[in-house]
Design a protein around this motif. Structure first.
Motif, PDB file in Angstrom:
ATOM      1  N   GLU A   1       0.678  -1.218   0.011  1.00 51.55           N
ATOM      2  CA  GLU A   1       0.159   0.134   0.006  1.00 51.55           C
ATOM      3  C   GLU A   1       0.814   1.346  -0.015  1.00 51.55           C
ATOM      4  N   LEU A   2       2.015   1.365   0.541  1.00 50.59           N
ATOM      5  CA  LEU A   2       2.874   2.236   0.557  1.00 50.59           C
ATOM      6  C   LEU A   2       3.388   2.472  -0.596  1.00 50.59           C
ATOM      7  N   TRP A   3       3.971   1.545  -1.384  1.00 46.48           N
ATOM      8  CA  TRP A   3       4.345   1.534  -2.472  1.00 46.48           C
ATOM      9  C   TRP A   3       3.300   2.255  -3.702  1.00 46.48           C
ATOM     10  N   GLN A   4       2.394   1.591  -3.630  1.00 51.01           N
ATOM     11  CA  GLN A   4       1.214   2.048  -4.727  1.00 51.01           C
ATOM     12  C   GLN A   4       0.873   3.305  -4.450  1.00 51.01           C
ATOM     13  N   ALA A   5       0.611   4.090  -3.171  1.00 51.61           N
ATOM     14  CA  ALA A   5       0.433   5.458  -2.828  1.00 51.61           C
ATOM     15  C   ALA A   5       1.649   6.160  -3.242  1.00 51.61           C
ATOM     16  N   GLN A   6       2.804   5.731  -3.416  1.00 49.56           N
ATOM     17  CA  GLN A   6       4.010   6.530  -3.898  1.00 49.56           C
ATOM     18  C   GLN A   6       3.902   6.716  -5.530  1.00 49.56           C
ATOM     19  N   ILE A   7       3.443   5.720  -6.079  1.00 50.11           N
ATOM     20  CA  ILE A   7       3.613   5.688  -7.612  1.00 50.11           C
ATOM     21  C   ILE A   7       3.645   7.042  -8.198  1.00 50.11           C
ATOM     22  N   PRO A   8       2.495   7.535  -8.038  1.00 49.95           N
ATOM     23  CA  PRO A   8       1.905   8.769  -8.571  1.00 49.95           C
ATOM     24  C   PRO A   8       2.923   9.900  -8.470  1.00 49.95           C
ATOM     25  N   ARG A   9       3.812   9.952  -7.627  1.00 54.12           N
ATOM     26  CA  ARG A   9       4.779  11.160  -7.369  1.00 54.12           C
ATOM     27  C   ARG A   9       6.100  10.653  -7.813  1.00 54.12           C
ATOM     28  N   LEU A  10       6.270   9.534  -8.261  1.00 58.58           N
ATOM     29  CA  LEU A  10       7.439   8.922  -8.738  1.00 58.58           C
ATOM     30  C   LEU A  10       7.896   9.243 -10.310  1.00 58.58           C
ATOM     31  N   SER A  11       9.139   9.504 -10.465  1.00 59.04           N
ATOM     32  CA  SER A  11       9.249   9.354 -11.900  1.00 59.04           C
ATOM     33  C   SER A  11       8.912   8.154 -12.678  1.00 59.04           C
ATOM     34  N   VAL A  12       8.722   8.235 -14.064  1.00 58.26           N
ATOM     35  CA  VAL A  12       8.321   7.141 -14.955  1.00 58.26           C
ATOM     36  C   VAL A  12       8.968   5.854 -14.618  1.00 58.26           C
ATOM     37  N   ASP A  13      10.378   6.045 -14.693  1.00 54.00           N
ATOM     38  CA  ASP A  13      11.187   4.796 -14.401  1.00 54.00           C
ATOM     39  C   ASP A  13      11.185   4.275 -13.020  1.00 54.00           C
ATOM     40  N   GLU A  14      11.285   5.107 -12.189  1.00 60.98           N
ATOM     41  CA  GLU A  14      10.943   4.702 -10.587  1.00 60.98           C
ATOM     42  C   GLU A  14       9.589   3.979 -10.432  1.00 60.98           C
ATOM     43  N   GLY A  15       8.480   4.467 -11.209  1.00 58.50           N
ATOM     44  CA  GLY A  15       7.143   4.119 -10.919  1.00 58.50           C
ATOM     45  C   GLY A  15       7.197   2.734 -11.361  1.00 58.50           C
ATOM     46  N   ARG A  16       7.835   2.379 -12.519  1.00 58.30           N
ATOM     47  CA  ARG A  16       7.586   1.134 -13.309  1.00 58.30           C
ATOM     48  C   ARG A  16       8.557   0.103 -12.424  1.00 58.30           C
ATOM     49  N   SER A  17       9.518   0.556 -11.782  1.00 62.27           N
ATOM     50  CA  SER A  17      10.425  -0.311 -10.866  1.00 62.27           C
ATOM     51  C   SER A  17       9.723  -0.634  -9.577  1.00 62.27           C
ATOM     52  N   THR A  18       9.007  -0.003  -9.221  1.00 66.67           N
ATOM     53  CA  THR A  18       8.169   0.105  -8.048  1.00 66.67           C
ATOM     54  C   THR A  18       7.066  -1.146  -8.290  1.00 66.67           C
ATOM     55  N   ARG A  19       6.368  -1.052  -9.406  1.00 64.67           N
ATOM     56  CA  ARG A  19       5.351  -2.061  -9.732  1.00 64.67           C
ATOM     57  C   ARG A  19       5.957  -3.546  -9.692  1.00 64.67           C
TER      58      ARG A  19
END
Length: 282
Positions: A202-220
């Protein structure tokens, strides 16, 4: 506790009968006119002479439990001063008084600060965290809430040996300060140590909109890996990867996780077939 130490030495003076009558009258006068400084001065002076602070303390408690819209703060501070002089070595007495003051006047920050000191000195960490919880329930001002949550998290983590509770405070703080990456990293480490995988996702999912594109994909990718490795949930992992590959077809790390789903023995057949179809198109 200087005054408390006088009790035995002053008890039973020659004029005690007259003083006791004056004391009873002074109690009635202070009760009838709680805003009169003279009445309280006289009552406290007699209490000192007779070594009878208990009745005065009871009167303070009784009055503070009623309606005192005009003089509540002044009377509260006087009651605390009196308790400090007579019962300074009894944290429970001060705890009860200050708790009553806060219950009837939640905005009395001076009483809250004083009670945190009393409970900290007594190392009553559970009671201190309970105080923070009650105060947070009635506090809406964002900056005030941030400070309360930050202090409570430190107490829970560093003194109360309550790391799970500390994370809860930190998560509430992050909701007020979502761009605080340092705080988010601290929460992430604590959640991993506590194996609170759903909360971590849940923490990671909440962060995705605030991350860069590459960081968001790595988080997924990380989310999918946690679903597989720690929660044995291939279905949610597949949906996370589907979102990733819709955004970035052929994403290499995403395809690696899809291959893991194919080899995941406990994954339902339909999930494995869906993973195979998605892998073929990527």
């Amino acid at each position: 506790m200087a005054k408390g130490e006088k009790r035995d030495s002053k008890r039973g003076g020659a004029d005690s009968s007259g003083l006791e009558q004056s004391f009873a009258a002074a109690l009635r006068a202070a009760k009838a006119a709680p805003d009169s400084e003279d009445a309280w001065d006289h009552l406290e002076e007699l209490a000192d002479k007779l070594q009878r602070p208990d009745e005065v303390a009871e009167l303070f408690t009784s009055l503070l439990g009623g309606k005192l819209p005009d003089q509540r703060t002044r009377l509260s501070k006087r009651a605390v001063k009196f308790h400090d002089e007579w019962f300074g070595d009894n944290p429970e007495a001060m705890n009860e008084l200050l708790s009553k003051i806060i219950a009837t006047d939640p905005e009395a920050e001076w009483a809250f600060e004083r009670l945190t000191v009393v409970l900290t000195v007594a190392e009553r960490w559970s009671d201190l965290l309970g105080l923070y919880d009650r105060t947070l329930e009635t506090t809406r001002e964002p900056d005030r809430r941030k400070k309360l949550l930050d202090d409570a998290a430190h107490v829970a983590k560093d003194f109360a040996d309550a790391p799970e509770r500390a994370v809860d405070y930190m998560q509430a703080l992050l909701a007020l300060d979502p761009k605080n990456t340092k705080l988010a990293s601290s929460i992430e480490r604590l959640l991993e140590r506590q194996r609170r995988w759903k909360d971590l996702i849940e923490l990671w999912q909440a962060q995705i909109p605030r991350l860069s594109v590459d960081e968001g994909r790595s988080t997924r990718v990380r989310i999918a890996a946690v679903y597989l490795e720690h929660l044995e949930s291939a279905g949610p992992a597949l949906e996370e990867l589907r979102t990733l590959l819709d955004e970035s077809p052929g994403h290499a790390e995403g395809c690696v996780q899809l291959e893991r789903i194919l080899d995941f023995a406990s994954a339902p057949v339909d999930v494995r077939l869906a993973a195979l179809a998605l892998l073929r198109t990527n």
